[in-house]
Design a protein around this motif. Structure first.
Motif: not given
Length: 139
Positions: A1-23
């Motif tokens: 369960m902890d690894s899936s939450i960590l994977a989710f948080v990392v995924g959100v961070l990666v998507v957020g960083i990509l959005l900032i770069v695109v903008i």
């Protein structure tokens, strides 16, 4: 369960960083102006001013104001009217009084049928418009 939450948080961070770069990469800054085009138009306006033709005093002021307005629009300066665009660009002007005086003379020419413009008035207005065009990088 902890690894899936960590994977989710990392995924959100990666998507957020990509959005900032695109903008950041697609954000439009001020549009560059075709300096050669504006210089040519400016020289044409200056050549039209003729001490022996009082009608040229009015036309050169009107045309110089129109050229500055065109440059402000091309630069993407916000505002519905020329006056609003000039206010938006107020921090750009090295001599705000000169450009505002020139624009006010243009307004008198455009809206008052009995306005008298002398050669020296037209030259001062053109000097104000020329400096404003330099200030925004048009000439």
């Amino acid at each position: 369960m902890d690894s899936s939450i960590l994977a989710f948080v990392v995924g959100v961070l990666v998507v957020g960083i990509l959005l900032i770069v695109v903008i950041a990469l697609t954000k439009k800054g001020p549009s560059p102006l075709d300096v050669d085009k504006y210089r040519l138009k400016w020289l044409t306006i200056e050549k039209q001013l003729n001490r022996d033709q009082p009608a040229s005093f009015h036309m050169t002021v009107l045309n110089a104001d129109k050229l500055l307005d065109q440059a402000l629009r091309e630069r993407g300066v916000r505002g519905e009217t020329m006056g609003e665009r000039m206010k938006t660009a107020k921090d750009t002007w090295s001599n705000a009084n000169a450009v505002w005086t020139a624009h006010k003379l243009r307004n008198q020419i455009a809206h008052e049928s009995d306005v008298q413009v002398g050669y020296d008035d037209a030259r001062r207005a053109l000097a104000g418009f020329k400096q404003a065009l330099k200030d925004i990088g048009a000439i």
